[in-house]
Design a protein around this motif. Sequence first.
Motif, PDB file in Angstrom:
ATOM      1  N   LEU A  15      30.062  31.128  43.764  1.00  0.00           N
ATOM      2  CA  LEU A  15      31.463  31.071  43.340  1.00  0.00           C
ATOM      3  C   LEU A  15      32.295  30.467  44.454  1.00  0.00           C
ATOM      4  CD1 LEU A  15      32.503  34.457  41.666  1.00  0.00           C
ATOM      5  CD2 LEU A  15      32.501  32.191  40.638  1.00  0.00           C
ATOM      6  N   PRO A  16      33.185  29.543  44.114  1.00  0.00           N
ATOM      7  CA  PRO A  16      34.126  29.065  45.127  1.00  0.00           C
ATOM      8  C   PRO A  16      35.130  30.172  45.450  1.00  0.00           C
ATOM      9  CG  PRO A  16      34.590  28.059  42.987  1.00  0.00           C
ATOM     10  CD  PRO A  16      33.338  28.869  42.840  1.00  0.00           C
ATOM     11  N   ALA A  17      35.631  30.179  46.670  1.00  0.00           N
ATOM     12  CA  ALA A  17      36.576  31.213  47.096  1.00  0.00           C
ATOM     13  C   ALA A  17      37.870  31.191  46.293  1.00  0.00           C
ATOM     14  CB  ALA A  17      36.873  31.056  48.581  1.00  0.00           C
ATOM     15  N   ASN A  18      38.157  30.100  45.601  1.00  0.00           N
ATOM     16  CA  ASN A  18      39.389  30.005  44.817  1.00  0.00           C
ATOM     17  C   ASN A  18      39.144  30.183  43.314  1.00  0.00           C
ATOM     18  OD1 ASN A  18      38.088  27.614  44.300  1.00  0.00           O
ATOM     19  ND2 ASN A  18      39.846  26.294  44.721  1.00  0.00           N
ATOM     20  N   ALA A  19      38.017  30.747  42.931  1.00  0.00           N
ATOM     21  CA  ALA A  19      37.715  30.958  41.498  1.00  0.00           C
ATOM     22  C   ALA A  19      38.776  31.858  40.866  1.00  0.00           C
ATOM     23  CB  ALA A  19      36.331  31.579  41.342  1.00  0.00           C
ATOM     24  N   LYS A  20      39.011  31.637  39.602  1.00  0.00           N
ATOM     25  CA  LYS A  20      40.002  32.414  38.848  1.00  0.00           C
ATOM     26  C   LYS A  20      39.363  32.906  37.550  1.00  0.00           C
ATOM     27  CE  LYS A  20      43.918  30.931  41.099  1.00  0.00           C
ATOM     28  NZ  LYS A  20      43.655  31.343  42.443  1.00  0.00           N
ATOM     29  N   GLY A  21      39.870  34.017  37.027  1.00  0.00           N
ATOM     30  CA  GLY A  21      39.379  34.585  35.785  1.00  0.00           C
ATOM     31  C   GLY A  21      38.853  35.983  36.010  1.00  0.00           C
ATOM     32  N   ASN A  22      38.394  36.598  34.946  1.00  0.00           N
ATOM     33  CA  ASN A  22      37.856  37.952  35.028  1.00  0.00           C
ATOM     34  C   ASN A  22      36.358  37.918  35.237  1.00  0.00           C
ATOM     35  OD1 ASN A  22      40.194  39.520  34.760  1.00  0.00           O
ATOM     36  ND2 ASN A  22      40.209  39.235  32.554  1.00  0.00           N
ATOM     37  N   LEU A  23      35.894  38.658  36.236  1.00  0.00           N
ATOM     38  CA  LEU A  23      34.472  38.827  36.483  1.00  0.00           C
ATOM     39  C   LEU A  23      33.982  39.956  35.585  1.00  0.00           C
ATOM     40  CD1 LEU A  23      31.871  38.376  38.196  1.00  0.00           C
ATOM     41  CD2 LEU A  23      32.805  40.066  39.804  1.00  0.00           C
ATOM     42  N   SER A  24      32.894  39.688  34.863  1.00  0.00           N
ATOM     43  CA  SER A  24      32.314  40.704  33.985  1.00  0.00           C
ATOM     44  C   SER A  24      30.796  40.562  33.988  1.00  0.00           C
ATOM     45  CB  SER A  24      32.848  40.564  32.553  1.00  0.00           C
ATOM     46  OG  SER A  24      32.462  39.317  32.006  1.00  0.00           O
ATOM     47  N   VAL A  25      30.137  41.608  33.541  1.00  0.00           N
ATOM     48  CA  VAL A  25      28.700  41.579  33.305  1.00  0.00           C
ATOM     49  C   VAL A  25      28.522  41.887  31.828  1.00  0.00           C
ATOM     50  CG1 VAL A  25      26.473  42.636  33.839  1.00  0.00           C
ATOM     51  CG2 VAL A  25      28.154  42.306  35.660  1.00  0.00           C
ATOM     52  N   SER A  26      27.786  41.023  31.145  1.00  0.00           N
ATOM     53  CA  SER A  26      27.630  41.153  29.698  1.00  0.00           C
ATOM     54  C   SER A  26      26.173  41.017  29.291  1.00  0.00           C
ATOM     55  CB  SER A  26      28.418  40.058  28.963  1.00  0.00           C
ATOM     56  OG  SER A  26      29.779  40.146  29.250  1.00  0.00           O
TER      57      SER A  26
END
Length: 136
Positions: A51-62
């Motif tokens: 992941l880039p340090a500037n990633a955006k969004g919700n982290l989830s495990v599905s």
Amino acid sequence: MKNLMQVILVSAGCCFSTMSLAQEKFSSCSAAFVGSKLIVDRYSPTGQCRLPANAKGNLSVSTVALTTTKAKALNNIDFKLAIRDNQTKTVHLFSEKTFRQIPVQHVLNQCKKGDRILLLTTDKRYALPHNEILVQ
């Protein structure tokens, strides 16, 4: 009456076999996502998560539905987070909380380049083979 008993016995057998299957260790595949994007570069034994340090969004495990061309997120599952420091290799718990999703920037704010985000499932039914995310 005989048919009714057969239906009851078959129904009971299905329920018990389903319950034992649901408790089987690592019986469902899961993967990490940011938004609707799968983090791992390929869902294989050699796949890696970055992941880039500037990633955006919700982290989830599905849980995932896998085809030869893509992986689709189905249902979010509970997970915990830890961070492995790149320099000392020390692992520390991100939070005592259990998550279904979290803004990825909240996690990345506590990381440096080279650190790894570790995802821990809370239920043994879910296999999560790609559970380390390299912060770039």
